[in-house]
Every structure is written in structure tokens, then in C-alpha cells.
Design an enzyme around this catalytic site. Structure first.
Site, PDB file in Angstrom:
ATOM      1  N   SER A 252       0.819  -1.199   0.000  1.00 42.38           N
ATOM      2  CA  SER A 252       0.000   0.000   0.000  1.00 42.38           C
ATOM      3  C   SER A 252       0.858   1.256   0.000  1.00 42.38           C
ATOM      4  CB  SER A 252      -0.958  -0.052   1.179  1.00 42.38           C
ATOM      5  OG  SER A 252      -2.063   0.759   0.900  1.00 42.38           O
ATOM      6  N   ASP A 471      -9.487  -4.381  -4.813  1.00 41.44           N
ATOM      7  CA  ASP A 471      -8.847  -3.671  -3.707  1.00 41.44           C
ATOM      8  C   ASP A 471      -9.632  -2.404  -3.378  1.00 41.44           C
ATOM      9  OD1 ASP A 471      -7.082  -2.015  -2.124  1.00 41.44           O
ATOM     10  OD2 ASP A 471      -5.425  -3.271  -2.805  1.00 41.44           O
ATOM     11  N   HIS A 501      -7.404  -5.841   0.368  1.00 44.77           N
ATOM     12  CA  HIS A 501      -6.314  -4.880   0.231  1.00 44.77           C
ATOM     13  C   HIS A 501      -4.990  -5.620   0.366  1.00 44.77           C
ATOM     14  CE1 HIS A 501      -4.372  -1.075   0.163  1.00 44.77           C
ATOM     15  NE2 HIS A 501      -4.113  -1.015   1.445  1.00 44.77           N
TER      16      HIS A 501
END
Length: 531
Positions: A252, A471, A501
């Protein structure tokens, strides 16, 4: 003060809070080895004290920094990151502090300490080197997060020392602190989607006060906590740990950090993997719009999995939030569930399909007059422990984000330009993320560095970029753009068809592909798809 939707694939809060939510139902050494070079044949090492070249304009650091010897010791409990719930890591974990320049424009000047954690490779005879992790945020603590998620990386642990860190401005690394628990609690209870001039003014006043508090309490480090400086810290870590190239797994926000590293130090890139990718082409407003789209998609996929149409499910949530805006719900915790806290509680389980069952229970209970479960999920996301103490992750997240981006949006621009557009993208999350534009970096005491991060990395080794189609926090489109912007022959795209995610650990195909690259250097064909 509003809290931007975090881009944290394996954020410590998400890993540690599941039990509480489910409960609603019922020694010293130096850089790398044990006195000898145990690196395997594919590993290579540098001589400490010799600064490897970075990109144009990158400073040459003094030997006092590049040649420093880390004092690895038994780790203490990560109280700053996790509060009263913190537990001391097991004996296999060691912690140390790395000296780094406060200001890289003054490499021989004042230093700050960067907190590191490691667990040595279990198969020392085949050790490759160090594998550095960042789990997202920004503002997530790697020192707290890595031990709790290490079981997911057993295969990699056999040949790598698992290493993570608290980026500058985070937890044990000169953390940014802006306000106390009472102010944080009050900020979370503001209306994040103001409907009246009074609510709007309270929201904007709190945002301004937040920035002023950061300047007062953390003014020394505030100008220096941006992602580019964290990437420079990573290259210093690489040298001090004794690795010729940086091997890295970023999730991320960690993908933005990894892409920035590759741009600044392309020749020092080893085996880099970027999973759950932040779109490098998205500016301040486009990033928030993308998150509105991603979470709306995830919410619609959640409803479809329950046999409910996306239209009906969305209307159901919008209706619930509207009722909470007018009258918060009671809970068994002695605190009420507001509209803003309910929205945060809905966001939390969308990060992982495994937690969708908690969303079902939370929505059902709220519609029957009990806001407890959604409140607990919101407080887990907001890093509030049972004693009412909040971590400073939100403070660090905001400081890093606002140091990175030049984007500044006024309330007038939100009302006239963004609110209708964002609401069309997501009737549930759009209004919150549109108003967040005005609150997030409003009157911030430090100017932002750029409109979008620089990630072009000509000359770097191949970088594996992993995007998941469902996601919620970092929509799949960002992975495609990251692979393109890294450059031809550098960015290699792996598509994971699924929800959640982050792809690593959520399917044999994606996990195996990443492991094969990190362990054996086998890069997949660009465009490979896992389902």
C-alpha cells in the site's frame, strides 16, 4: 479532525483488532551475521562506510553514518504504536536504532534515531540477505507490525533476515505528536460531512488546530518526515545492514515508498515487490476520488456476495448514515455511535473479505438500535485501546501525507467542484472523502513537496507490481500506472483477481509468484494474472 482512509495492507490495527471485534460474540551484535558472512551465493555485500551512489543530486553520507554498528538488543513492547495492548515480541526479535540525518541537505548535521526490528534467517547456510518491509499507512509502525504478521512470511524467513522499521515521524522514530487523547476523541466525533455552516466551521477549525498542534509539539521534525527522506533512510539501512542491493516488500503506502526509493536509487534496487499499489499519477484530489471508487466497489461486491443488489445495499447504508446524522445510536461501551464513526466502522472490514461477516453483523445490529459493533470497529481503525488512549498513527499519517503533496483544497472548492462528483462516484464514501480534501492539509505549517510522487526508475532491476482487482483502498488501476511509470523493462505487472487490500497471503498463485521472485529471482511475464 478527519482521518483519511489508510492505505495499509497489513496495518497493525487491522491485524490486532479482529479478536476484540469477534469478542462481541462471546542480545548485541552488528549488522548482518553471527561473526561471519553467512550469505548465500545470490547475496552480495558492501563495505560499511562506502556510500553507494544514488541518483543525481543525492548527498554522499559520512562514514560515521554509513559505517555505524547497530547494537541489536531484545525488543521492548511497542507501547507508542499499540498503547496498553502492546506485547513484547518473542526472543527471536531484536531491535536497534539507526542514526540518520535529520535534514539530508545537511548530511553531517543533526541526526535522528530510526527504530529497526529484525529476525534472522532461519536457514543461515542459504541466507540471501535482508528483506525490508513497509506495511503502509503512511504512519504504520513496522516495529510493531512485523512480529504480528511474520507467520505469513515463513517461506521468505528461511533465507532472509526479516527487517522492518518505524519511518521517521512514526512511533519510536521521533514520532509526530499533535494533540492529546481528549482532543483526539473530540475530533473523531465531529461531523465529517458537515450539513450546516456551524458544523462546517467546527470541522475546519479543528483541522487548523490540528496542524498548529503538530507545529507546536513536533516542529523540529515536521519539515523532514516526507517519503523521499524515508526512502533515503532505507538506503542508509541497506548500507549499514551490509546489503549491496535493497530487497524490499512494500504494501500500500509502502509501494509509494518503494517506488520513490527506486527513483532515487535505481542502481541499488535488488528484488523489489510492490503490493496494493498507490497510484503514482493521482494528485491530491484524484487520490481521494480513487479511494471513493475503490471502497464503493468493495461495498457493492460485499452486498452482491450476500445476494443484495448494489443499488439496494448502497441505499440501505446511506439511509443508516442519515439516521445516525440526526440521532446517534447507544452502545454497550457507554459512548454513542455517530454518523462519522459508523462510516469508519464500515470502512474497517472492507479491507479484507475475511472480515465481511463482521460488517454484516454490525449493519444488522445498528439497524436494530445497537451501535456497539460498528463503534468497536471504528475504534480499532482509529487505534483506540481499551483505556481510551489513542496511538499517534493518524498524526504521523497526516504529517507525512501533507509533507509529500502540494495539494491544498478550500471548503469553497469542495462545495462547488468536488462534492457532487465524489458523491456520484460513491454515495456512501464520496461526501466524506470530498470534505476530507478541505480538512486534511488545511493551513498545514509545512509546504508539500510535489503534486505526485516521482517513481521513474530507468536502469533499475525489474520491480514486481501486484494489483488486486477488488482492492478497496488502492484501486487496481494504480498498479497498472505504477508499472508504466517505473519504466519499460522495470515495472512488471501481476494482476490478482480477487477482493481485499493486498494480494500476498491471499491466494497461492500471487503469493507463490512473489516468493519465487524474492527467493530465486524468477520474474513472471509482464501481465500475468492470478485468480
Amino acid at each position: 479532525m478527519t482521518t483519511r482512509v489508510r492505505a495499509g495492507a497489513l496495518a497493525a490495527a487491522a491485524l490486532l483488532a479482529a479478536g476484540a471485534i469477534a469478542g462481541c460474540d462471546s542480545g548485541t551484535d552488528t549488522a548482518g551475521d553471527d561473526g561471519k558472512n553467512a550469505a548465500g551465493p545470490s547475496a552480495s555485500r558492501t563495505t560499511p562506510g562506502r556510500a553507494a551512489p544514488g541518483g543525481p543530486g543525492e548527498p554522499v553520507l559520512p562514514a560515521t553514518l554509513t559505517g555505524q554498528k547497530l547494537e541489536w538488543k531484545q525488543c521492548a513492547a511497542p507501547v507508542k504504536a499499540q498503547g496498553s495492548s502492546a506485547q513484547k515480541p518473542g526472543k527471536q526479535w531484536q531491535c536497534a536504532r539507526l542514526k540518520a540525518p535529520l535534514d539530508y541537505k545537511k548530511p553531517t548535521g543533526e541526526t535522528i534515531a530510526i527504530a529497526l526490528i529484525r529476525s534472522k534467517a532461519t536457514d543461515r547456510s542459504r541466507r540471501i540477505g535482508s528483506l525490508l518491509f513497509n506495511f503502509g499507512g503512511p504512519g504504520g509502525s513496522g516495529v510493531a507490525g512485523l512480529p504480528g504478521s511474520a507467520d505469513e512470511f515463513k517461506t521468505l524467513h528461511s533465507r532472509y533476515d526479516l527487517v522492518s522499521f518505524d519511518p521517521r515521524g512514526v512511533a519510536e522514530s521521533s514520532e509526530v505528536t499533535c494533540r492529546g487523547d481528549k482532543e483526539i476523541e473530540a475530533g473523531h466525533r465531529l461531523d465529517f460531512t458537515p450539513d450546516t455552516p456551524a458544523e462546517e466551521q467546527a470541522y475546519l477549525d479543528d483541522s487548523k488546530a490540528f496542524g498548529a498542534g503538530c507545529a507546536k509539539k513536533s516542529g523540529r521534525v515536521l519539515p523532514h518526515v516526507g517519503t523521499a527522506n524515508a526512502a533515503r533512510d532505507m538506503d542508509l539501512m541497506r548500507q549499514v545492514l551490509g546489503d549491496k542491493k535493497l530487497n524490499y516488500l512494500g504494501f500500500s503506502y509502502g509501494t509509494e515508498l518503494g517506488g520513490t526509493y527506486a527513483h532515487l536509487f535505481p542502481k541499488n534496487v535488488g528484488r523489489l515487490v510492490l503490493d496494493a499499489v498507490v497510484d503514482p499519477a493521482a494528485d491530491y484530489a484524484a487520490h481521494s476520488r480513487g479511494q471513493a471508487l475503490g471502497f464503493q466497489r468493495a461495498l457493492e461486491n460485499y452486498f452482491k456476495s450476500r445476494g443484495i443488489s448494489a443499488k439496494d445495499g448502497t441505499a440501505r447504508v446511506v439511509g443508516l448514515l442519515g439516521r445516525l446524522d440526526r440521532k446517534p445510536l447507544p452502545t454497550t461501551e457507554g459512548r454513542t455511535l455517530t454518523e462519522s464513526l459508523a462510516l469508519t466502522g464500515i470502512v474497517f472490514p472492507l479491507y479484507s473479505e475475511d472480515r465481511w461477516e463482521y460488517l454484516t453483523k454490525g449493519l444488522n445490529e445498528a439497524e436494530n438500535g445497537d451501535g456497539t459493533r460498528l463503534l468497536l470497529m471504528a475504534e480499532a481503525y482509529n487505534s483506540r485501546d481499551e483505556s481510551g488512549h489513542y496511538s499517534t498513527q493518524d498524526h504521523s499519517q497526516r504529517a507525512i501525507s501533507c509533507a509529500d503533496t502540494k495539494g491544498r483544497v478550500t471548503a469553497t472548492e469542495v462545495r462547488s467542484r468536488h462534492l457532487a462528483e465524489f458523491t456520484k462516484v460513491s454515495p456512501v464514501f464520496g461526501p466524506y472523502l470530498a470534505w476530507d480534501l478541505a480538512g486534511w492539509c488545511a493551513d498545514w505549517p509545512v509546504p508539500g513537496e510535489s503534486d505526485t510522487p516521482e517513481v521513474a526508475a530507468a536502469g533499475a532491476a525489474p520491480i514486481l507490481v501486484v494489483g488486486t482487482t477488488g482492492d478497496p483502498a488502492t484501486p487496481y488501476e494504480g498498479a497498472k500506472r505504477m508499472a508504466d511509470e517505473l519504466g519499460a523493462g522495470v515495472g512488471v505487472l501481476l494482476t490478482n483477481k480477487g477482493e481485499g487490500h493486498g494480494a500476498y497471503g491471499n491466494g497461492a498463485c500471487a503469493t507463490g509468484t512473489v516468493d519465487a521472485y524474492l527467493l530465486d529471482g524468477r520474474i513472471p511475464a509482464n501481465g500475468k494474472t492470478c485468480s
